[in-house]
Design a protein around this motif. Structure first.
Motif, PDB file in Angstrom:
ATOM      1  N   PRO A 159       0.810  -1.228   0.000  1.00 54.56           N
ATOM      2  CA  PRO A 159       0.000   0.000   0.000  1.00 54.56           C
ATOM      3  C   PRO A 159       0.839   1.271   0.000  1.00 54.56           C
ATOM      4  O   PRO A 159       0.423   2.296  -0.523  1.00 54.56           O
ATOM      5  N   LYS A 160       2.055   1.188   0.548  1.00 54.51           N
ATOM      6  CA  LYS A 160       2.895   2.391   0.672  1.00 54.51           C
ATOM      7  C   LYS A 160       3.213   2.999  -0.691  1.00 54.51           C
ATOM      8  O   LYS A 160       3.391   4.203  -0.811  1.00 54.51           O
ATOM      9  N   HIS A 161       3.349   2.133  -1.712  1.00 54.38           N
ATOM     10  CA  HIS A 161       3.729   2.631  -3.035  1.00 54.38           C
ATOM     11  C   HIS A 161       2.522   2.756  -3.961  1.00 54.38           C
ATOM     12  O   HIS A 161       2.685   2.899  -5.173  1.00 54.38           O
ATOM     13  N   SER A 162       1.339   2.671  -3.399  1.00 53.36           N
ATOM     14  CA  SER A 162       0.123   2.843  -4.200  1.00 53.36           C
ATOM     15  C   SER A 162      -0.663   4.014  -3.623  1.00 53.36           C
ATOM     16  O   SER A 162      -0.192   4.714  -2.732  1.00 53.36           O
ATOM     17  N   LEU A 163      -1.872   4.193  -4.105  1.00 50.28           N
ATOM     18  CA  LEU A 163      -2.649   5.392  -3.768  1.00 50.28           C
ATOM     19  C   LEU A 163      -3.742   5.070  -2.755  1.00 50.28           C
ATOM     20  O   LEU A 163      -4.535   4.149  -2.966  1.00 50.28           O
ATOM     21  N   TYR A 164      -3.787   5.824  -1.676  1.00 52.20           N
ATOM     22  CA  TYR A 164      -4.836   5.660  -0.660  1.00 52.20           C
ATOM     23  C   TYR A 164      -6.056   6.509  -1.002  1.00 52.20           C
ATOM     24  O   TYR A 164      -5.929   7.698  -1.306  1.00 52.20           O
ATOM     25  N   LEU A 165      -7.240   5.894  -0.919  1.00 50.81           N
ATOM     26  CA  LEU A 165      -8.477   6.672  -0.947  1.00 50.81           C
ATOM     27  C   LEU A 165      -8.853   7.064   0.481  1.00 50.81           C
ATOM     28  O   LEU A 165      -9.398   8.135   0.722  1.00 50.81           O
ATOM     29  N   ALA A 166      -8.568   6.148   1.416  1.00 55.39           N
ATOM     30  CA  ALA A 166      -8.841   6.396   2.840  1.00 55.39           C
ATOM     31  C   ALA A 166      -8.188   5.284   3.640  1.00 55.39           C
ATOM     32  O   ALA A 166      -7.833   4.235   3.096  1.00 55.39           O
ATOM     33  N   CYS A 167      -8.036   5.524   4.949  1.00 53.28           N
ATOM     34  CA  CYS A 167      -7.393   4.524   5.800  1.00 53.28           C
ATOM     35  C   CYS A 167      -8.007   4.572   7.193  1.00 53.28           C
ATOM     36  O   CYS A 167      -8.253   5.656   7.737  1.00 53.28           O
ATOM     37  N   ALA A 168      -8.265   3.389   7.760  1.00 56.09           N
ATOM     38  CA  ALA A 168      -8.773   3.305   9.134  1.00 56.09           C
ATOM     39  C   ALA A 168      -7.740   2.607  10.006  1.00 56.09           C
ATOM     40  O   ALA A 168      -7.118   1.631   9.579  1.00 56.09           O
ATOM     41  N   SER A 195      -5.843  13.457  -3.938  1.00 55.36           N
ATOM     42  CA  SER A 195      -5.745  14.896  -3.673  1.00 55.36           C
ATOM     43  C   SER A 195      -6.969  15.438  -2.939  1.00 55.36           C
ATOM     44  O   SER A 195      -6.875  16.350  -2.136  1.00 55.36           O
ATOM     45  N   TRP A 196      -8.139  14.816  -3.169  1.00 52.79           N
ATOM     46  CA  TRP A 196      -9.367  15.349  -2.576  1.00 52.79           C
ATOM     47  C   TRP A 196      -9.673  14.749  -1.203  1.00 52.79           C
ATOM     48  O   TRP A 196     -10.705  15.039  -0.620  1.00 52.79           O
ATOM     49  N   ASN A 197      -8.763  13.908  -0.689  1.00 49.45           N
ATOM     50  CA  ASN A 197      -9.019  13.330   0.641  1.00 49.45           C
ATOM     51  C   ASN A 197      -7.707  13.167   1.411  1.00 49.45           C
ATOM     52  O   ASN A 197      -7.410  12.097   1.926  1.00 49.45           O
ATOM     53  N   GLN A 198      -6.938  14.246   1.486  1.00 46.56           N
ATOM     54  CA  GLN A 198      -5.633  14.193   2.150  1.00 46.56           C
ATOM     55  C   GLN A 198      -5.745  13.869   3.640  1.00 46.56           C
ATOM     56  O   GLN A 198      -4.817  13.380   4.244  1.00 46.56           O
ATOM     57  N   GLU A 199      -6.893  14.174   4.220  1.00 47.79           N
ATOM     58  CA  GLU A 199      -7.087  13.890   5.655  1.00 47.79           C
ATOM     59  C   GLU A 199      -7.979  12.656   5.843  1.00 47.79           C
ATOM     60  O   GLU A 199      -8.776  12.590   6.775  1.00 47.79           O
ATOM     61  N   GLY A 200      -7.838  11.696   4.938  1.00 47.98           N
ATOM     62  CA  GLY A 200      -8.761  10.550   4.921  1.00 47.98           C
ATOM     63  C   GLY A 200      -8.465   9.482   5.947  1.00 47.98           C
ATOM     64  O   GLY A 200      -8.372   8.295   5.610  1.00 47.98           O
ATOM     65  N   TRP A 201      -8.316   9.862   7.223  1.00 48.47           N
ATOM     66  CA  TRP A 201      -8.040   8.903   8.289  1.00 48.47           C
ATOM     67  C   TRP A 201      -9.255   8.724   9.178  1.00 48.47           C
ATOM     68  O   TRP A 201      -9.897   9.695   9.553  1.00 48.47           O
ATOM     69  N   LYS A 202      -9.556   7.490   9.507  1.00 44.98           N
ATOM     70  CA  LYS A 202     -10.613   7.198  10.485  1.00 44.98           C
ATOM     71  C   LYS A 202      -9.950   6.384  11.594  1.00 44.98           C
ATOM     72  O   LYS A 202      -9.217   5.434  11.321  1.00 44.98           O
ATOM     73  N   THR A 203     -10.184   6.768  12.842  1.00 38.26           N
ATOM     74  CA  THR A 203      -9.489   6.075  13.937  1.00 38.26           C
ATOM     75  C   THR A 203     -10.463   5.554  14.988  1.00 38.26           C
ATOM     76  O   THR A 203     -11.505   6.161  15.241  1.00 38.26           O
ATOM     77  N   GLY A 204     -10.094   4.440  15.585  1.00 34.88           N
ATOM     78  CA  GLY A 204     -10.872   3.864  16.671  1.00 34.88           C
ATOM     79  C   GLY A 204      -9.928   3.423  17.787  1.00 34.88           C
ATOM     80  O   GLY A 204      -8.844   2.908  17.512  1.00 34.88           O
ATOM     81  N   LEU A 205     -10.321   3.649  19.025  1.00 37.00           N
ATOM     82  CA  LEU A 205      -9.522   3.221  20.182  1.00 37.00           C
ATOM     83  C   LEU A 205     -10.396   2.377  21.088  1.00 37.00           C
ATOM     84  O   LEU A 205     -11.406   2.858  21.611  1.00 37.00           O
TER      85      LEU A 205
END
Length: 474
Positions: A337-346, A373-383
């Motif tokens: 995944p590091k060398h590919s494109l993220y749409l989002a990440c949890a 480019s349109w989702n640079q802050e595409g992180w979802k987190t759970g604790l």
């Protein structure tokens, strides 16, 4: 919130068996007083069996008899019978099982078209009955494999049935993909025919490759055997281990691999079962990670793979856990995944981890990851505050990332090798309702999916500019 797993086919039920076993182990480690609580109710009913048979549910107080909220389906009896004769026999009753004797002969059409229509009412009725016992049904899980006949064919039939019967309830699918060296010659046909159904009817698919599971098991064995770890490993902390569960019989070769998938599902649902400072429901995963309906394939990674017996956890080791989640050899499919494109990440974190640890690691890793480019802050987190058994902390990362594309391209190539020669087609076409157009539509659906990933990848080289802020006139 309640999740209802349905295990379909041999692989699905073998994974399901490990899942229920490790789920009981996890709840037993937390629930010392034997009280039926809300977290147990996510996966288990508490049934009063004192008067014999399936008595009324008991909603609070002591545990009487736990029954898994599940449906086990297989067109051969072997694996399900093994479960019924094993240590988990009391967790299931006959009302939750659907079996046949002759199997699907590694043929998607037999599973989907023949058994699907034959068992439709029976499956629908059992699903309704199981759902009636749930106060708040949040999602259905299907656990199946793509290469055989029952898992791929009947598994995707059940998926379609869930959409018809419970259109409002999320449908998560854990799909085990065959390796290139698979011993089922027709597995490329079965997988591509099943993919069309996953494209159209699933909300989220967690693809898993046998090859990756095998590599992780080997990696763990090599680390332990070589003595490189310098300190002993806690046996029950291995992501492959059954230690402390009900499993008493000799482990099968696939148990270690199946335990990895079982741990994935336990971590995925941990937020719905236990307390935590940042809870993440399963429907939030779909809502936040799937920006386009067909691009719903999430690449998963689990870290750590084991815990050393020295108890203190320096922040360096915590940071290593986050770094590992993005490395190639922790992914549950053969992907980078590091060398590919993220749409989002949890990131679903369990155990003694602070929000500040999460934020620090996201900021640390962000520069090395490519997001659209349109989702640079595409992180979802759970604790979730309760760690897995044997660990002080753990992380499940789910990436909606174009790195799944090579898996799909390889599958398409393997399909075309057979299809160009029309090899084995007759086995499928003599089944009622199976036309050659089913094959052309399935490969076309897969090609379209690959093309959607291509279009996203084409944007990867673009500049990473921040969208200009709105200027408010003073």
């Amino acid at each position: 919130p309640v999740s209802l797993p349905s295990a379909v086919g041999q692989c699905g039920n073998q994974v399901g068996c490990r899942f229920w076993d490790l789920a009981l182990r996890e709840h037993a480690a937390v629930n010392k007083k034997g009280i039926y609580d809300e977290s147990l109710s996510s996966f288990f009913r508490n049934v009063d069996t004192r008067s014999g048979g399936d008595g009324p549910d008991i909603y609070k107080g002591k545990i009487c008899s736990l029954k898994a909220r599940a449906l086990l389906i297989d067109m051969e009896e072997g694996v399900v019978n093994e479960i019924l004769q094993g240590p988990l026999r009391d967790v299931f009753d006959s009302k939750q099982l659907i079996t046949d004797v002759s199997g699907s002969g590694n043929n998607w059409a037999v599973g989907h078209k023949l058994y699907g229509y034959q068992y439709r009412e029976n499956i629908a009725e059992k699903l309704r009955k199981t759902a009636e016992h749930c106060d708040c049904l949040q999602c259905f899980f299907i656990i199946h494999s793509m290469g055989g006949g029952t898992g791929s064919g009947l598994g995707t039939f059940v998926l379609n049935l869930l959409e018809d019967e419970f259109p409002e309830v999320y449908r998560f699918v854990t799909s085990v993909y065959p390796s290139g060296e698979d011993d089922v010659i027709t597995s490329p046909y079965n997988s591509v025919l099943a993919m069309k159904e996953l494209n159209e009817h699933a909300d989220c698919v967690l693809p898993i490759e046998n090859e990756s599971l095998f590599d992780i098991v080997n990696k763990i064995h090599q680390m332990i055997d070589s003595g490189k770890l310098g300190s002993t490993v806690k046996q029950n902390s291995l992501v492959t281990s059954s230690a402390g569960s009900t499993k008493t019989v000799q482990e099968k070769p696939f148990d270690a691999m199946n335990n990895i998938v079982a741990n994935l599902l336990l971590n995925l649902t941990s937020s719905a079962r236990f307390e935590g400072s940042l809870n993440m429901d399963l429907n939030e995963i779909s809502m936040n990670l799937v920006p386009f309906p067909r691009l719903h394939y999430l690449v998963s990674s689990l870290t750590p793979l084991y815990t050393l017996t020295d108890v203190n956890v320096p922040s360096r080791r915590l940071d290593q856990m986050f770094s590992d989640a993005f490395s190639r050899d922790h992914q549950l499919i053969q992907a980078d995944p590091k060398h590919s494109l993220y749409l989002a990440c949890a990131l679903l974190v369990r155990g003694n981890v602070q929000v500040s640890d999460l934020r620090r690691n996201i900021e640390r890793l962000k520069p090395s990851l490519h997001f659209v480019s349109w989702n640079q802050e595409g992180w979802k987190t759970g604790l979730c505050s309760v760690p897995p058994v044997g660990h002080s902390h753990s992380l499940l990362a789910l990436a909606n990332n174009t790195c799944v594309k090579p898996t799909f391209i390889e599958l398409k190539d393997r399909f075309m090798k057979l299809y160009k020669k029309k090899a084995h087609l007759h086995h499928y076409l003599h089944i009622d309702g199976m036309e050659q157009s089913c094959f052309s539509e399935a490969i076309s659906s897969l090609s379209d999916l690959i093309e959607e990933y291509n279009e996203l990848d084409a944007t990867k080289g673009g500049p990473r500019t921040d969208p200009s802020r709105l200027k408010i006139a003073s």
